[in-house]
Design a protein around this motif. Structure first.
Motif, PDB file in Angstrom:
ATOM      1  N   PHE B  39     -10.797   3.933  -8.752  1.00 48.99           N
ATOM      2  CA  PHE B  39      -9.778   2.855  -8.887  1.00 48.99           C
ATOM      3  C   PHE B  39      -9.419   2.289  -7.628  1.00 48.99           C
ATOM      4  O   PHE B  39      -8.524   1.474  -7.324  1.00 48.99           O
ATOM      5  CB  PHE B  39      -8.737   3.317  -9.825  1.00 48.99           C
ATOM      6  N   LEU B 118      -6.373   6.441  -9.003  1.00 48.31           N
ATOM      7  CA  LEU B 118      -5.016   5.261  -9.006  1.00 48.31           C
ATOM      8  C   LEU B 118      -4.032   5.596  -8.332  1.00 48.31           C
ATOM      9  O   LEU B 118      -3.362   4.874  -7.848  1.00 48.31           O
ATOM     10  CB  LEU B 118      -4.664   5.169 -10.725  1.00 48.31           C
ATOM     11  N   GLY B 119      -3.700   6.951  -8.308  1.00 45.22           N
ATOM     12  CA  GLY B 119      -2.468   7.523  -7.663  1.00 45.22           C
ATOM     13  C   GLY B 119      -2.832   7.253  -6.098  1.00 45.22           C
ATOM     14  O   GLY B 119      -1.843   6.571  -5.358  1.00 45.22           O
ATOM     15  N   VAL B 120      -3.977   7.201  -5.563  1.00 46.96           N
ATOM     16  CA  VAL B 120      -4.004   6.981  -4.395  1.00 46.96           C
ATOM     17  C   VAL B 120      -3.916   5.328  -4.040  1.00 46.96           C
ATOM     18  O   VAL B 120      -3.375   5.098  -2.965  1.00 46.96           O
ATOM     19  CB  VAL B 120      -5.663   7.322  -3.846  1.00 46.96           C
ATOM     20  N   LEU B 122      -2.152   3.491  -5.505  1.00 42.82           N
ATOM     21  CA  LEU B 122      -0.513   3.117  -5.803  1.00 42.82           C
ATOM     22  C   LEU B 122      -0.046   3.413  -4.198  1.00 42.82           C
ATOM     23  O   LEU B 122       0.763   2.597  -3.797  1.00 42.82           O
ATOM     24  CB  LEU B 122      -0.119   4.148  -6.732  1.00 42.82           C
ATOM     25  N   VAL B 123      -0.285   4.694  -3.630  1.00 45.98           N
ATOM     26  CA  VAL B 123       0.226   5.108  -2.530  1.00 45.98           C
ATOM     27  C   VAL B 123      -0.298   4.007  -1.436  1.00 45.98           C
ATOM     28  O   VAL B 123       0.636   3.671  -0.628  1.00 45.98           O
ATOM     29  CB  VAL B 123      -0.286   6.411  -2.203  1.00 45.98           C
ATOM     30  N   ASN B 126       1.498   0.387  -1.791  1.00 47.70           N
ATOM     31  CA  ASN B 126       2.955   0.613  -1.631  1.00 47.70           C
ATOM     32  C   ASN B 126       3.204   0.897   0.162  1.00 47.70           C
ATOM     33  O   ASN B 126       4.111   0.561   0.674  1.00 47.70           O
ATOM     34  CB  ASN B 126       3.624   1.680  -2.226  1.00 47.70           C
ATOM     35  N   VAL B 127       2.371   1.689   0.727  1.00 52.66           N
ATOM     36  CA  VAL B 127       2.451   1.947   2.177  1.00 52.66           C
ATOM     37  C   VAL B 127       2.381   0.531   2.852  1.00 52.66           C
ATOM     38  O   VAL B 127       3.192   0.210   3.770  1.00 52.66           O
ATOM     39  CB  VAL B 127       1.478   2.860   2.462  1.00 52.66           C
TER      40      VAL B 127
ATOM     41  N   ILE C 264       5.599   5.101  -3.557  1.00 53.52           N
ATOM     42  CA  ILE C 264       4.727   5.841  -2.997  1.00 53.52           C
ATOM     43  C   ILE C 264       4.581   7.398  -3.464  1.00 53.52           C
ATOM     44  O   ILE C 264       3.762   8.030  -3.772  1.00 53.52           O
ATOM     45  CB  ILE C 264       5.161   5.887  -1.340  1.00 53.52           C
ATOM     46  N   GLY C 267       2.736   7.610  -6.805  1.00 54.98           N
ATOM     47  CA  GLY C 267       1.443   7.628  -6.511  1.00 54.98           C
ATOM     48  C   GLY C 267       0.968   9.189  -6.122  1.00 54.98           C
ATOM     49  O   GLY C 267      -0.192   9.549  -6.543  1.00 54.98           O
ATOM     50  N   LEU C 270       1.113  11.672  -9.044  1.00 53.84           N
ATOM     51  CA  LEU C 270      -0.092  11.447  -9.735  1.00 53.84           C
ATOM     52  C   LEU C 270      -1.406  11.996  -9.091  1.00 53.84           C
ATOM     53  O   LEU C 270      -2.145  12.651 -10.040  1.00 53.84           O
ATOM     54  CB  LEU C 270      -0.455   9.902  -9.934  1.00 53.84           C
ATOM     55  N   VAL C 271      -1.516  11.891  -7.870  1.00 50.74           N
ATOM     56  CA  VAL C 271      -2.728  12.597  -7.374  1.00 50.74           C
ATOM     57  C   VAL C 271      -2.661  13.967  -7.414  1.00 50.74           C
ATOM     58  O   VAL C 271      -3.403  14.779  -7.803  1.00 50.74           O
ATOM     59  CB  VAL C 271      -2.743  12.275  -5.769  1.00 50.74           C
TER      60      VAL C 271
END
Lengths: 390, 316, 303
Positions: B39, B118-120, B122-123, B126-127, C264, C267, C270-271
């Motif tokens: 993702f 997905l988490g990556v 999102l990060v 947003n960065v 951030i 996210g 989550l990871v």
């Protein structure tokens, strides 16, 4: 049922007892516009305009000696953000009135909340049909599209009297664009022109291949777009790249310098109707323009002027309340101030950067003069400005 | 609908579809080798566009930490595209290290890989937002040099038009397809990748450094994703940090339709969905969005392996 | 107390609401199925309530029933969700694993576009000015709270019943369960429908709470959030979704001063959670408990 209503009533009463508070000094006016999200590009200009108003009116001894203070809450770009911002301003910050929100779409969502809680709202940039009719506490200083839009079409006819075939495109997921396009369609009909194609898109679209090729295929002389700066600008760029040479009219969503980075050189020549001209000759506007030019080295845009006007209407309204009741605002109960302020807003006229305006009984604005501007981009396609056409 | 309109719609369909295809190529590469959906591909796609923009134009707007910054040096578009894509490839490798490798070494549920990527994403998104805000960044009109912006074919009174950038995207997706096909089918690296795709543990027993080839896969996928993002950015502008993420969802429909894991399938799926969207009459234009997903649902019901995918055997 | 409710009431209600939506995901997960369909039913339920509360055609019914129109909306939402879930679930639940997840994603998107286009849902603009059940927003605790408690009780009883054991069997090994005579498809559809009903009812309750309703309420992003709540909290225990929702909803609020950085951090959470807490927090807690127990028991043997 009885038990939960009882509990709710007890809790509500105990909470509302906290409300019977006096208005604080300095008097707080809420500014709920978009500070984040891609609508922030409009919100930015609004914050600047409101800030200049705060400085100006405090410099003129505020509300008969009491200063005013603007409290900002970010609405973001969506409805939920606007509602939250309104709720915070009303309940937590205890403002006497709210200037905002940025989009008509947000106004339909958040204004009913303020209306229910009996807090006056003045929309600085909500031009869709039906907004002041949301409630008795809702008003605006941004002239409805129904009044402004026809000016642009007339100007287009002046530039090219041979216009016969028109293409109209609009963003169907935005309340303002959907309202504005109805006005454009009616104006086109009234001027005996023919709408040969009506295309829809979303404010979130980026690929306008289908719409743009349809316009090209229909061989039109005039294109009218109702959308926001990001999507509208992109659409214009793709239209021009495909070879459309005719006139383009943009709606109120195009009324921002943030259109320029999107379509660059292709923005050149777009006609946009304006509710504001920096040349307007009255003392308030002269002071406003001077202040803006001193800091930003260019002429103020429409959104800033409208935000300034909204704050001005509140300040002058507060002064009128003190004159009518003989009491200082800071000695009055907040709920009473909000109701009295709302009543005075609709009385009398105001000399604002937009010219002389009044608010009618619904809270809608009556404005005398409108203008049409044409976008002129420089050779590099980076810097542009709105030039008022006579 | 007459012949000219049909031709216009057809060309529009190829035009729209090649955007989906070029996005899906990198997407499906990871699935075909590793069997997982990455993702974060949408984020790398976005990142690539921003990187190329920074190198080629370098002017930032009002939002974010780097507001109003103008990078003092610029490169030509092709050089920026190359560097941007390479950096995106490295970003892809970084994603693999942070989101996928730790899960692989723990033998975790593939579902968790989904959430992790997905988490990556999102990060990353947003960065980007934090650094450069959420407004639109456009490439100047002359990125491809002096070529005219569109091609027009006249059929008497009527005409058919297509924008040059769209044709570039179509050509590039076919080129990438051909190159990938050659690489995977006929080179040693390709053979190793196919071995890893078939069965990773057997491949490692045969002496293939599985970890290293997975790295190659992610680099390639990131490279393709970044390049795709940059090309799409020249066509539509970079519509904010989330512009790649929205392709991610439709991209799922594309790769399932074409066949999960099939690289030609990705291009085929993209073109089919593009064509379907282009032929929707304008009264129903708002339903266009649902077409890709209606197709997805139908394919899942009738033939889950898609057009060109391999049939999945349920191992007991 | 009033200050707290004033400032944090909205947050608490959101916590309850998100916990409920996470639990709507929990039902299919009990049978080992990953369904991302909840937002579709949530949006549907919200529209049903919003339409019943605003449309002119229902004005007569509204006047007659007074406040009772609200619970009627919840019931209507539940029934319509159940019917739709049956129609969609029976074909869809023949899919497994990632294919089912994709199918439910497709379902949510199709629903979203349909809502975006219908006259009755207000089209792309949505429905505004939905009548309120309560004056204050925090009062909705009185609505979501009991529903949450009821749902938790229901899950508790379900897990200990024959049906619950069948779910567990299917989750562990579907083929083996089938061989033992358990009709896997029937139970999977059943769990799917229960989850859908819950999501629909929560939607109907949320429409007045949020004042406006539009197609943006039911998107893939929402599925991702609910999935994160369950995975991080723990997918094997009924408190898992609760814990996950509380953490992920409260965290951005507490980090509000950091503004952009909080997404951030979301996210990153989550990871890290998917890597280090594959069983979720609840799973990690129970593992910790077990290892502590082992240490204690081992020491007891030292005589």
């Amino acid at each position: 049922m009885k038990l939960s209503t009882c509990i709710t009533m007890i809790l509500t009463f105990s909470v509302s007892s906290v409300y019977a508070a006096n208005v604080s000094s300095p008097i707080q006016i809420g500014i709920a516009v978009a500070q984040t999200s891609n609508v922030a590009l409009f919100g930015q200009e609004q914050i600047i305009g409101a800030g200049i108003a705060e400085k100006y009116f405090n410099g003129k001894s505020g509300v008969n000696g009491t200063r005013i203070k603007l409290v900002m809450q970010d609405t973001g770009g969506d409805e939920a953000g606007a509602i939250n911002a309104f709720q915070n301003l009303i309940s937590k910050e205890k403002v006497v009135g709210i200037v905002g929100p940025t989009l008509s779409q947000q106004a339909f969502a958040a204004d009913p909340v303020a209306n229910r809680l009996k807090v006056p709202v003045i929309g600085p940039s909500n031009t869709a049909k039906g907004i002041p009719q949301i409630g008795e506490f809702i008003g605006r200083v941004s002239a409805p599209v129904a009044k402004v839009a026809p000016y642009a079409v007339r100007q287009a006819m002046k530039q090219n009297p041979k216009i016969k075939r028109v293409a109209i495109l609009y963003a169907q997921n935005d309340a303002f664009s959907s309202s504005e396009t109805v006005t454009f369609q009616e104006t086109v009909k009234n001027m005996k022109l023919q709408t040969v194609t009506l295309q829809k898109f979303m404010t979130t679209d980026t690929d306008f291949t289908t719409q743009a090729t349809a316009v090209l295929g229909a061989k039109v002389d005039l294109v009218i777009v109702s959308g926001l700066a990001a999507d509208g600008g992109n659409l214009v760029k793709q239209l021009r790249q495909l070879g459309y040479m005719g006139i383009i009219i943009g709606g109120n969503g195009f009324n921002s310098a943030n259109l320029f980075p999107v379509c660059g050189k292709n923005c050149d020549g777009i006609l946009v109707a304006q509710a504001y001209s920096p040349e307007a000759n009255n003392p308030t506007n002269k002071a406003f323009v001077a202040d803006y030019r001193a800091t930003y080295k260019k002429d103020p845009p429409q959104f800033s002027a409208q935000a300034f006007t909204a704050v001005q209407v509140f300040v002058e309204g507060l002064r009128k309340v003190e004159a009518a009741t003989g009491k200082k605002i800071t000695q009055m109960d907040l709920a009473v101030v909000r109701t009295e302020l709302n009543k005075t807003l609709r009385k009398g006229s105001y000399i604002t950067p937009l010219g002389e305006i009044t608010l009618d009984k619904d809270g809608d604005v009556n404005q005398k003069t409108f203008y049409v501007s044409q976008i002129k981009m420089d050779a590099g396609g980076k810097v542009g400005k709105f030039v008022i056409v006579k | 609908m007459d012949a000219v309109q049909f031709l216009q719609n057809f060309i529009n369909g190829i035009s729209i579809g090649s955007v989906y295809a070029i996005f899906a190529l990198g997407y499906t590469l990871v699935f075909s080798i590793l069997g997982i959906i990455n993702f974060a591909h949408g984020a790398v796609f976005t990142l690539g566009a921003y990187l190329t923009y920074s190198l080629a134009v370098g002017r930032f707007g009002i939002g974010g930490l780097l507001a109003d910054l103008q990078i003092p040096f610029q490169f030509s578009f092709s050089v920026s595209l190359l560097i941007g894509s390479i950096l995106s490839g490295l970003a892809g490798v970084l994603v693999e290290r942070c989101a996928f490798r730790p899960l692989r070494s723990r033998g975790a549920d593939p579902l968790l890989a989904l959430v992790s990527s997905l988490g990556v994403a999102l990060v990353a998104v947003n960065v980007i937002q934090y650094l450069v805000g959420s407004e639109i960044y456009s490439f100047p009109s002359d990125v491809y040099g002096d070529i005219r912006p569109a091609f027009v074919i006249h059929f008497g009174e009527k005409l058919v038009v297509v924008r040059t950038v769209q044709m570039v995207i179509f050509a590039v997706s076919l080129l990438v397809l051909a190159l990938l096909g050659y690489m995977i089918g006929y080179t040693r690296i390709g053979k190793a990748l196919r071995a890893v795709a078939e069965n990773a543990s057997t491949a490692s027993l045969l002496g293939i450094n599985v970890d290293r080839f997975i790295l190659y896969t992610f680099f390639l996928s990131g490279f393709l994703g970044g390049m795709a993002g940059s090309l799409v950015g020249t066509s539509f502008g970079i519509a904010g940090p989330y512009f790649g993420v929205s392709y991610g969802l439709k991209g799922l429909a594309v790769i399932v339709m074409g066949g999960l894991g099939s690289i030609p399938g990705a291009v085929l799926g993209g073109l089919i969905i593009g064509l379907a969207e282009a032929f929707v009459p304008s009264e129903y234009s708002a339903y266009k969005e649902a077409i890709a997903f209606a197709f997805l649902f139908a394919v899942l019901m009738i033939r889950p392996q898609g057009f060109l995918g391999r049939s999945q055997m349920q191992k007991v | 107390m009033e200050e707290f409710l004033q400032n944090y009431g909205f947050l608490v209600v959101t916590l309850l609401q998100q916990s409920l939506l996470a639990l709507s995901l929990y039902f299919p997960l009990m049978t080992g199925q990953l369904s991302l369909a909840s937002p579709g039913f949530y949006a549907l339920g919200g529209y049903i309530a919003a339409i019943m509360l605003t449309v002119d055609g229902c004005a007569g019914v509204r006047d007659y029933l007074g406040w009772a129109i609200f619970p009627l909306g919840w019931v209507a939402a539940g029934i319509v969700s159940a019917v739709l879930a049956l129609l969609v679930g029976i074909p869809a639940l023949r899919l497994r694993g990632i294919y089912l997840a994709l199918g439910t994603i497709a379902f949510v998107e199709i629903m979203r576009v349909l809502f975006l286009n219908m006259e009755i849902t207000g089209g792309a603009i949505g429905i505004f000015d939905i009548p309120q059940l309560f004056e204050e927003r925090w009062s909705y605790i009185l609505v979501f709270g009991p529903l949450l408690i009821a749902t938790l009780l229901f899950i508790y009883r379900l897990e200990r019943s024959r049906i619950g054991r069948a779910y567990k069997a299917i989750r562990e090994d579907e083929l083996a369960a089938g061989a033992m005579g358990i009709n896997a498809t029937r139970y999977k559809v059943q769990a799917f429908v229960i989850g859908a009903i819950l999501a629909g009812i929560v939607g109907a309750m949320s429409a007045p709470f949020l004042n406006t309703w539009n197609a943006r309420q039911g998107t893939f992003d929402a599925s991702v959030s609910y999935l994160a709540y369950v995975l991080i909290g723990g997918s094997r225990s009924l408190f898992g979704p609760l814990l996950g929702a509380t953490l992920l909803v409260a965290l951005p609020e507490l980090l509000r001063p950091l503004k952009d950085a909080r997404l951030i951090i979301n996210g990153v959470v989550l990871v890290l959670a998917s890597i280090y807490l594959p069983q979720g927090i609840v799973g990690a807690m129970s593992r910790l408990k077990r290892s502590l127990f082992k240490i204690y028991a081992a020491r007891g043997d030292d005589k």
